[in-house]
Design an enzyme around this catalytic site. Structure first.
Site, PDB file in Angstrom:
ATOM      1  N   LYS A  37       0.831  -1.205   0.000  1.00 40.07           N
ATOM      2  CA  LYS A  37       0.000   0.000   0.000  1.00 40.07           C
ATOM      3  C   LYS A  37       0.867   1.257   0.000  1.00 40.07           C
ATOM      4  CE  LYS A  37      -2.228  -1.120   3.757  1.00 40.07           C
ATOM      5  NZ  LYS A  37      -1.603  -2.440   3.962  1.00 40.07           N
ATOM      6  N   THR A  38       1.823   1.300   0.913  1.00 39.46           N
ATOM      7  CA  THR A  38       2.668   2.483   1.015  1.00 39.46           C
ATOM      8  C   THR A  38       3.513   2.634  -0.246  1.00 39.46           C
ATOM      9  OG1 THR A  38       2.693   2.229   3.407  1.00 39.46           O
ATOM     10  CG2 THR A  38       4.370   3.644   2.453  1.00 39.46           C
ATOM     11  N   ASP A 223      -2.110   7.805   3.788  1.00 37.03           N
ATOM     12  CA  ASP A 223      -1.700   6.444   4.176  1.00 37.03           C
ATOM     13  C   ASP A 223      -2.329   6.116   5.534  1.00 37.03           C
ATOM     14  OD1 ASP A 223      -0.443   4.006   4.176  1.00 37.03           O
ATOM     15  OD2 ASP A 223       1.597   4.782   4.219  1.00 37.03           O
ATOM     16  N   GLU A 224      -2.444   4.843   5.877  1.00 43.16           N
ATOM     17  CA  GLU A 224      -2.989   4.404   7.165  1.00 43.16           C
ATOM     18  C   GLU A 224      -4.352   5.051   7.420  1.00 43.16           C
ATOM     19  OE1 GLU A 224      -1.414   2.138   8.832  1.00 43.16           O
ATOM     20  OE2 GLU A 224       0.720   2.324   8.387  1.00 43.16           O
ATOM     21  N   ARG A 619       4.648  -7.522  11.001  1.00 42.43           N
ATOM     22  CA  ARG A 619       5.857  -6.708  10.840  1.00 42.43           C
ATOM     23  C   ARG A 619       7.049  -7.573  10.445  1.00 42.43           C
ATOM     24  NH1 ARG A 619       3.727  -3.003   9.314  1.00 42.43           N
ATOM     25  NH2 ARG A 619       1.955  -4.369   9.448  1.00 42.43           N
TER      26      ARG A 619
HETATM   27  P1  ATP Z   1       1.513  -2.143   6.033  1.00 39.87           P
HETATM   28  O1  ATP Z   1       0.076  -2.561   5.971  1.00 39.87           O
HETATM   29  O2  ATP Z   1       2.259  -2.907   7.043  1.00 39.87           O
HETATM   30  O3  ATP Z   1       1.676  -0.661   6.119  1.00 39.87           O
HETATM   31  P2  ATP Z   1       1.981  -1.952   3.192  1.00 39.87           P
HETATM   32  O4  ATP Z   1       0.795  -2.530   2.535  1.00 39.87           O
HETATM   33  O5  ATP Z   1       2.076  -0.487   3.248  1.00 39.87           O
HETATM   34  O6  ATP Z   1       2.160  -2.624   4.624  1.00 39.87           O
HETATM   35  P3  ATP Z   1       4.598  -1.819   2.002  1.00 39.87           P
HETATM   36  O7  ATP Z   1       5.317  -1.400   3.214  1.00 39.87           O
HETATM   37  O8  ATP Z   1       4.327  -0.805   0.944  1.00 39.87           O
HETATM   38  O9  ATP Z   1       3.233  -2.561   2.426  1.00 39.87           O
HETATM   39  O10 ATP Z   1       5.314  -3.045   1.312  1.00 39.87           O
HETATM   40  C1  ATP Z   1       5.782  -4.150   2.071  1.00 39.87           C
HETATM   41  C2  ATP Z   1       7.078  -4.646   1.503  1.00 39.87           C
HETATM   42  O11 ATP Z   1       6.878  -5.276   0.247  1.00 39.87           O
HETATM   43  C3  ATP Z   1       8.073  -3.536   1.259  1.00 39.87           C
HETATM   44  O12 ATP Z   1       9.369  -4.021   1.566  1.00 39.87           O
HETATM   45  C4  ATP Z   1       7.914  -3.265  -0.215  1.00 39.87           C
HETATM   46  O13 ATP Z   1       9.090  -2.701  -0.778  1.00 39.87           O
HETATM   47  C5  ATP Z   1       7.656  -4.659  -0.771  1.00 39.87           C
HETATM   48  N1  ATP Z   1       6.854  -4.640  -2.020  1.00 39.87           N
HETATM   49  C6  ATP Z   1       5.609  -4.149  -2.179  1.00 39.87           C
HETATM   50  N2  ATP Z   1       5.174  -4.338  -3.463  1.00 39.87           N
HETATM   51  C7  ATP Z   1       6.165  -4.962  -4.112  1.00 39.87           C
HETATM   52  C8  ATP Z   1       6.343  -5.441  -5.470  1.00 39.87           C
HETATM   53  N3  ATP Z   1       5.392  -5.314  -6.414  1.00 39.87           N
HETATM   54  N4  ATP Z   1       7.509  -6.043  -5.760  1.00 39.87           N
HETATM   55  C9  ATP Z   1       8.471  -6.179  -4.831  1.00 39.87           C
HETATM   56  N5  ATP Z   1       8.374  -5.766  -3.562  1.00 39.87           N
HETATM   57  C10 ATP Z   1       7.242  -5.160  -3.187  1.00 39.87           C
HETATM   58 MG    MG Z   2       2.175   0.850   4.875  1.00 39.93          MG
END
Ligand code: ATP
Ligand code: MG
Length: 775
Positions: A37-38, A223-224, A619
């Site tokens: 997401k982030t 975000d969040e 995490r």
């Molecule tokens: P949270 O809900 O914990 O905030 P999130 O959904 O925001 O998580 P991110 O932090 O954006 O998730 O991504 C999690 C990990 O996966 C990060 O290390 C990110 O770089 C990696 N990642 C996300 N999408 C891809 C992708 N398409 N290819 C490779 N790595 C990815």
């Molecule tokens: Mg995030």
């Protein structure tokens, strides 16, 4: 800088790509943890600039912590280069401060208004409650402050609430709210909740101001989103409303209802659930692939969160394979638990390529960090506590900042009263009361009343002199602040006030640590000045205070230390949101600890605790450890806690138990056995091959940071004797119970206990465990 739009979406999966390139209507991305997401948010920003000709100044992105904002800015800068500087990437609070400073005229504020944090608000509420003669047993200041905060998060102003308040309880809150708000206004101060509420009101009452921001920000990203409260929700709504001849801005929010962990602060997943209802033409995109964790870790997370009844079912998957088993451990005591964690980290750094910086230790409440700190210091494991002993909450740091705020804002009564007799200048409670009486009698500010202290009813000449000195001190410093940068003003404050000299002359070993903290604060100010002047702007004291006021816990996570090994991060589960670590220890898995005592028997709270467990588990990238202690001392007395229900909710085959309850050697302690706890610690030291012998350099440095004499520090039990020394009559601050006064003291060293009156309750606490600080 990579500005090729194709390259920007190349590394994304289908739904991620859709989310990045979507145009023309509000966009909601709901997805589980670690699904990117982030990452989508940052890539979307870059894509807007690269492919859709958006100017960086038209973008505002909002995240939950300053650290997250900094990271996002960095990531975008890596994609688009220096232009990222022109975007607003910040927390809700920082964005509102920026708007209110710019629009202070319209908002009816002085440009130099102060920002009160939670501690300041509570102090002010205490003064207010006293002034209103509210019974502290029925209306403790902390409770009043919480209720007022809730009302502000719901955008309910004092008049509205007063009009609808029923019964004596609500009427007392209404009275307190009204007076509290009046006092804030007189002090030209806003509390944290006001920052948001005032901005919303500003936009609603000054449409042309709102319109300026609507014209400016064509893209709003959050975000969040699951943790926004009603006031924040409304703020976003104001920003993306259309105005005459102006299309609404494009809104993109990302969140995960399963990670909503701030219901107690007024956050509500309603914002997610009803997004589609509120934004009619919205598009929703789901992400299901997790890129962070192994399948084993995800299975554990899915198993726990699926017990929450009222959620949309969704499952995360990963193509990283099963990976390592989850490892479980049942310790006899919380000290043995911490020993095991330290030993396991040691083993990992020896046997695998893991570094201390890859490891995070999570716990439910701040107070739990202390035992880990003791053990880590003893074995020389470098660590950092995020939250808990927060730098900006230390007494000396707060005192110094109160001086600076009093210099900037003569009406800041809370700050002035905090330091008017610190160090002692012969201004006692009586004199302070007399000045207060004069200020209310003549309807002048507290600062103005100080300048006329001689007129105060019944004041002693000694106090008048003391107040005269204090006023002259502040005025001299104020003059200096007109030309000198913040760090110089701070240094002058510390020397001219005598504050530093008093600490330097003290024989209390903690005071040496305090001096270091103040030095650290001067460095913070210097860094601020360098940064601001590097942008060709002027570094003002007000600007510095603003930065400091907005620093959140998560900002204290170290990026890297000189030898690139990093340090183990200790933090509460709440602070861990949005972060990821290769190795995670989830500790204190006991019913009554996690889930928290408060949640047992309350289904809503239990669901929130379960979401917190989901946040914690997700995490972890590669390895997850779960641990609990059979007995744990809670506020001085040992208690037996049953195993956490969250452990029972995990499929058995996911966890390999390294030690179970059956295998613990019988715990022979009785109620009086608190002094023996060091015994279980010995095993940890032995496992290090006796590596800790009276202080490795790292241990010494850590001890020093904690304000403890490291050279004499050889065992955990000795360390525990560094418990705060308090005497009858001392005023103390307790992390959980707030301000209190010591009624009685018994025993010495590790078994010293004190009876403390916290206003709404009186209790005995074992000082070496109790997070109390003399004030
Ligand atoms: P949270 O809900 O914990 O905030 P999130 O959904 O925001 O998580 P991110 O932090 O954006 O998730 O991504 C999690 C990990 O996966 C990060 O290390 C990110 O770089 C990696 N990642 C996300 N999408 C891809 C992708 N398409 N290819 C490779 N790595 C990815
Ligand atoms: Mg995030």
């Amino acid at each position: 800088p990579q500005l090729d739009p194709e390259a920007l979406v190349a590394g994304l999966n289908g739904p991620q790509r859709d989310a990045v390139t979507h145009a023309g209507s509000p966009l909601l991305i709901v997805a589980g943890a670690g699904s990117g997401k982030t990452r989508v948010l940052t890539h979307r920003i870059a894509y807007l600039l690269a492919a859709r000709d958006v100017h960086p100044g038209q973008v505002i992105a909002i995240t939950f912590t300053n650290k997250a904002a900094g990271e996002m800015k960095e990531r975008v800068a890596a994609l688009v280069g220096n232009r990222a500087r022109l975007m607003w990437v910040s927390t809700f609070h920082s964005a509102c401060v920026r708007i209110l400073r710019a629009e202070h005229d319209h908002a009816g504020l002085k440009s130099t208004f102060s920002i009160y944090d939670a501690d300041d608000s509570r102090r002010l509420m205490q003064l207010v409650a006293r002034e209103l003669d509210l019974d502290p047993k029925r209306h403790p200041a902390r409770g009043l402050a919480t209720q007022v905060s809730n009302l502000k998060n719901e955008l309910v102003d004092p008049e509205t609430f007063a009009a609808r308040a029923k019964g004596p309880m609500e009427r007392a809150v209404a009275e307190a709210y009204t007076l509290y708000q009046r006092r804030l206004k007189e002090a030209h101060a806003l509390d944290f909740d006001d920052l948001i509420m005032t901005t919303v009101h500003l936009f609603q009452s000054h449409p042309h101001v709102a319109e300026n921001y609507r014209r400016r920000f064509r893209h709003v990203l959050v975000d969040e989103y699951q943790d926004t409260n009603h006031a924040q929700y409304q703020l976003i709504k104001e920003l993306v409303s259309g105005t005459e001849g102006l299309e609404p801005a494009e809104l993109c929010v990302v969140g995960d209802a399963d990670q909503s962990i701030y219901a107690f602060r007024g956050a509500t997943i309603r914002n997610i659930l009803e997004f589609e209802r509120d934004y009619k033409d919205a598009r929703t995109i789901m992400l299901e692939q997790n890129y962070r964790s192994t399948q084993t870790i995800l299975n554990a997370a899915n198993a726990v969160i699926s017990r929450n009844p009222s959620r949309k079912p969704k499952r995360l998957w990963s193509d990283q394979g099963a990976g390592e088993s989850i490892v479980g451990y049942v310790a006899d005591t919380e000290h043995a638990e911490a020993d095991w964690v330290a030993r396991e980290i040691d083993r990992l750094t020896d046997d695998t390529d893991a570094r201390p910086g890859d490891v995070a230790v999570f716990y439910r409440t701040n107070a739990q960090s202390r035992v880990f700190e003791e053990v880590f210091i003893r074995v020389g494991l470098p660590y950092k506590v995020v939250g808990g002993v927060r730098f900006y909450e230390r007494r000396e740091v707060r005192d110094a900042l109160a001086y600076l705020r009093a210099i900037v804002n003569d009406d800041d009564t809370v700050s002035i009263r905090r330091i008017m007799n610190t160090p002692r200048r012969g201004i006692g409670d009586r004199a302070e009361g007399a000045v207060e009486a004069l200020s209310s009698r003549d309807r002048i500010s507290f600062g103005a009343a100080m300048r006329r202290a001689a007129d105060a009813p019944g004041i002693s000449s000694r106090a008048v002199n003391g107040i005269g000195d204090f006023v002259a001190l502040l005025e001299g410093l104020r003059e200096l602040s007109e030309t000198a940068p913040p760090e110089e003003v701070l240094e002058a404050t510390l020397t001219r006030s005598g504050y530093l000299a008093e600490l330097e002359e003290s024989t209390d070993p903690q005071d040496a640590g305090r001096v270091e903290n103040l030095q650290e604060l001067v460095s913070v100010a210097r860094e601020f000045t360098e940064r601001v002047e590097g942008n060709d702007e002027q570094a003002t004291l007000a600007g510095f205070l603003e930065q400091v006021a907005l620093v959140a816990d998560a900002d204290q996570i170290p990026s890297d230390d000189p030898d690139h090994q990093g340090v183990v991060t200790l933090m509460t589960l709440h602070t861990a949101k949005g972060l990821e670590f290769p190795i995670v220890f989830l500790t204190g898995l006991e019913d009554g600890v996690f889930p928290h005592m408060r949640a047992l028997g309350d289904n809503n709270e239990l669901e929130e605790e379960r979401r917190l467990a989901y946040v914690g588990i997700t995490r972890a990238r590669q390895r997850l450890y779960l641990s609990r202690a059979v007995t744990r001392s809670a506020w001085g007395a040992p208690s037996y806690n049953p195993t956490s229900r969250f452990i029972a909710e995990l499929p058995e085959e996911l966890v390999r138990w390294e030690r179970t309850e059956g295998s613990y050697t019988s715990w022979s302690g009785t109620g009086g056995g608190v002094g023996n706890r060091g015994g279980s610690g010995a095993s940890g030291g032995a496992a290090r091959g006796g590596g800790f012998s009276g202080g490795t350099p790292k241990a010494a440095a850590l001890a020093q940071r904690l304000g403890i004499d490291g050279s004499k520090l050889s065992t955990a039990s000795e360390l525990r004797q560094a418990a705060p020394k308090v005497a009858v009559g001392d005023r103390v601050n307790h992390q959980r119970y707030g301000l209190g006064r010591v009624l009685a003291v018994e025993g010495q060293g590790p078994s010293a206990r004190a009876q403390i009156d916290f206003g709404d309750q009186t209790m005995w606490l074992v000082l070496r465990h109790a997070p109390v600080e003399k004030i």
